[in-house]
Design an enzyme around this catalytic site. Structure first.
Site, PDB file in Angstrom:
ATOM      1  N   HIS A 245     -31.498  49.170  -6.994  1.00 34.23           N
ATOM      2  CA  HIS A 245     -32.511  48.475  -6.189  1.00 34.23           C
ATOM      3  C   HIS A 245     -33.846  48.727  -6.869  1.00 34.23           C
ATOM      4  O   HIS A 245     -34.159  49.874  -7.207  1.00 34.23           O
ATOM      5  CB  HIS A 245     -32.507  49.052  -4.770  1.00 34.23           C
ATOM      6  CG  HIS A 245     -33.256  48.211  -3.796  1.00 34.23           C
ATOM      7  ND1 HIS A 245     -34.611  48.013  -3.872  1.00 34.23           N
ATOM      8  CD2 HIS A 245     -32.828  47.494  -2.732  1.00 34.23           C
ATOM      9  CE1 HIS A 245     -34.985  47.218  -2.886  1.00 34.23           C
ATOM     10  NE2 HIS A 245     -33.917  46.884  -2.183  1.00 34.23           N
ATOM     11  N   ARG A 267     -40.585  42.174  -1.705  1.00 34.38           N
ATOM     12  CA  ARG A 267     -40.741  41.252  -2.840  1.00 34.38           C
ATOM     13  C   ARG A 267     -40.504  39.825  -2.393  1.00 34.38           C
ATOM     14  O   ARG A 267     -41.167  38.901  -2.841  1.00 34.38           O
ATOM     15  CB  ARG A 267     -39.795  41.627  -3.977  1.00 34.38           C
ATOM     16  CG  ARG A 267     -40.235  42.870  -4.725  1.00 34.38           C
ATOM     17  CD  ARG A 267     -39.285  43.207  -5.861  1.00 34.38           C
ATOM     18  NE  ARG A 267     -37.955  43.504  -5.378  1.00 34.38           N
ATOM     19  CZ  ARG A 267     -36.857  42.804  -5.644  1.00 34.38           C
ATOM     20  NH1 ARG A 267     -36.928  41.751  -6.438  1.00 34.38           N
ATOM     21  NH2 ARG A 267     -35.687  43.152  -5.166  1.00 34.38           N
TER      22      ARG A 267
END
Ligand code: FAD
Length: 577
Positions: A245, A267
């Site tokens: 991640h 994001r």
């Protein structure tokens, strides 16, 4: 040796793990028994406390499902296949996307979950990177707590047996070696051995790449299920595919918060990644910049870090302030609080981040009904391989564990009809106990922390985000040495009850065995795709000839992917032509 055994229990269905996979399996098996002639005995056995452990509880972002009119299961399927770089088993991926719709309705309408909604009453679905549609259902950024709390309440309210703080240590075959008899456990509270015979067993221990220096999964996960499956001679596929991640919190070595995840939605919502000089860099690597898939973003970040463009703790920054601190506080309350706990201001300032090992796409090979090669053993969730291929889309993890957990519960209830309990192979039971007892038989006590640190380092540096043949070969040697050192370790404290050093030793044994499997699969894959990147083989091989790694008893084979629904270059979407 079986004299060490304190208890033997019998049950019809034994479920290892109480994450999304385990609890859904328990509920579905329980539901199926309503149709059975006599009640079933269902037992959930778990290393931690039911409802309080595992990664499903930690799900922040949410659950991918095609609900909106403009979306479709075909679109979700194509995103999954393309995201997985054409390695997923297409029939399993199809099951995932179609049954996710059923599962989310069940979670809301039968099990009592509340997910966020739009003003018009429809379920709110947010953007996750790497997908062509905003389809992630969530409850704020604490979705897993909502799901696991409701599932646990439902399990508690039914007649389902619980063995908490029971660590599964070995799958024990039947006397004729043809099927599974049951599972050997250590009851952690007393340190005693317990053998549970069962007609069907679900492996739902949730993988967990905690062999890497930076990692996200819960501390109870150490790849025990995968290690047990390997020792039972089962084939594991796609083991080189470990997902990092991109945004693990980086708050120094003094805190366990380092490595924990800051969710993808940051994001997705438009957050920026900055280097140590506070410059954006993702556009140089991918036109989708911060919204590229996890593999691309993690690799780009690792490259920037290797160039030395780092923050004080040696990572990079995430910045959300340009979206408006109020909005960030409202939409990402849990994340803002987590960062504040470590002295960072996510809403208005900069937070240090580092890619962190998050998810194993690889796992035990299994069929559409979650059965494995070993009759009586079923698998679901992160222990199972083949659904995601080379890359898991954010939001497809909890969909995977809940979808296949339920499939397994139904299938096990059907499978045990007409089955009896099988006598265990006593010699195997003795050998399994002896293997656990080993450190108590050594006279000189050892410290296992240095072994753990070396494991973390070798996996991060050489079997991590960017790999090459020489580094992988060196890692294999180091892992073999670590395995030998572990076998030679002695235990200072001879007590068995809650002996955490003993459990750490057992954790490391599982992690080293599975790490060797990851390294072997990574050496065998001489192309780069998805989460697996080889700097000496940077290109992706022809998609038409896609093959997956399959490893069993130390032997590795490449097996061709069957394109049962769509071939590379084609699409199930009518508007994609
Ligand atoms: C921080 C974080 C955030 C995430 N966010 C998302 C997200 O937003 N969306 C998404 O789709 N996915 C997300 N994931 C991934 C998702 O959590 C997993 O894909 C999924 O929940 C795994 O479910 P599982 O049932 O297989 O395993 P888990 O939920 O991890 O459960 C495993 C269970 O097995 C037990 N166990 C382990 N070893 C043993 C043993 N030896 N004996 C007995 N029991 C054992 C554990 O105690 C635990 O109860 C996230 C993961 C993490 C770590």
């Amino acid at each position: 040796m079986t004299s060490f055994l304190r208890r033997t229990l019998d049950t019809d269905i034994l479920i290892l793990g109480s994450g999304g996979a385990g609890l859904f399996a328990a509920l579905h098996a329980h539901q199926a028994q309503l149709r059975a002639a006599s009640p079933l005995s269902i037992t959930v056995a778990v290393k931690g406390l039911l409802g309080k452990c595992g990664c499903t509880r930690m799900v922040q972002g949410g659950f991918n499902v095609a609900l909106a009119r403009e979306d479709s299961v075909e679109r979700h399927f194509m995103d999954t296949i393309e995201g997985g770089k054409w390695l997923p088993d297409q029939d399993l991926a199809w099951q995932l996307v179609t049954l996710a719709v059923e599962r989310i309705r069940e979670l809301e309408n039968e099990l009592g979950c509340f997910f966020d909604r739009n003003p018009d009453g429809t379920v709110h679905q947010k953007a996750f990177a790497g997908q062509t549609f905003d389809r992630t259902v969530h409850k704020g950024d604490l979705t897993g707590i909502e799901i696991i709390n409701r599932l646990a309440e439902q399990v508690w309210s039914r007649k389902i047996n619980r063995l908490e703080e029971h660590r599964a240590v070995e799958l024990i075959k039947s006397q004729d070696q043809k099927s599974l008899s049951g599972v050997l456990f250590i009851e952690m509270r007393t340190g005693e051995y317990v053998f549970v015979r069962a007609k069907a067993v679900l492996l739902g221990t949730g993988g967990g790449p905690t062999m890497y220096k930076y990692h996200t999964p819960s501390g109870d996960k150490s790849c025990d299920g995968l290690a047990m499956a390997l020792r039972a001679g089962l084939p594991l596929r796609d083991m080189e595919m470990v997902q990092f991640h991109p945004t693990g919190l980086l708050a120094g070595t003094h805190t366990r918060m380092t490595g924990t995840v800051l969710e993808e939605g940051l994001r997705g919502a438009g957050g920026y990644l900055l280097d140590g000089s506070q410059e954006r860099f993702m556009q140089q690597y991918d036109p989708k910049a911060e919204r590229a898939t996890r593999d691309v973003v993690s690799r780009s970040m690792f490259t920037e870090m290797r160039k030395g463009r780092t923050t004080p703790y040696g990572g990079l920054y995430i910045s959300m302030a340009h979206l408006g601190p109020e909005r960030v506080r409202r939409d990402f309350k849990g994340m803002v609080e987590r960062c504040a706990d470590c002295g960072f201001d996510l809403a208005g300032g900069l937070v240090e981040v580092v890619p962190t090992a998050h998810y194993m796409m690889g796992g035990v090979e299994f069929g559409a009904d979650c059965s494995t090669e070993l009759p009586g053993l079923f698998v679901a969730g992160e222990d199972a391989g083949g659904v995601h291929g080379a890359n898991r889309l954010g939001g497809n993890g909890v969909a995977n564990s809940t979808v296949f957990g339920a499939v397994a519960g139904d299938a096990m209830a059907r499978w045990i009809e007409g089955q009896g309990l099988r006598e265990p192979d006593r010699a195997a039971l003795d050998a399994a106990i002896e293997a656990c007892e080993k450190p108590f038989r050594k006279s000189a006590p050892s410290t296992i922390n240095p072994i753990r640190e070396r494991l973390h380092d070798v996996m991060w540096e050489q079997v991590g985000i960017i790999r090459d043949g020489a580094g992988l070969a060196q890692a294999q040697r180091e892992l073999a040495a670590l395995e030998a050192e572990l076998e030679a370790c002695g235990m200072a404290d001879g007590k068995r009850a809650f002996n955490l050093t003993w459990h750490d030793w057992l954790n490391l044994k599982s992690l080293v065995l599975v790490s060797r499997t990851i390294a072997a699969a990574a050496i065998a894959r001489t192309d780069s795709r998805g989460a697996h990147y080889r700097s000496d083989f940077p290109h992706t091989g022809p998609l038409e000839q896609s093959a997956f790694t399959s490893i069993r008893n130390g032997h590795l084979a490449m097996k061709s992917v069957r394109f049962t629904r769509v071939r590379p270059g084609e699409s199930l979407l009518k508007d994609a032509a």
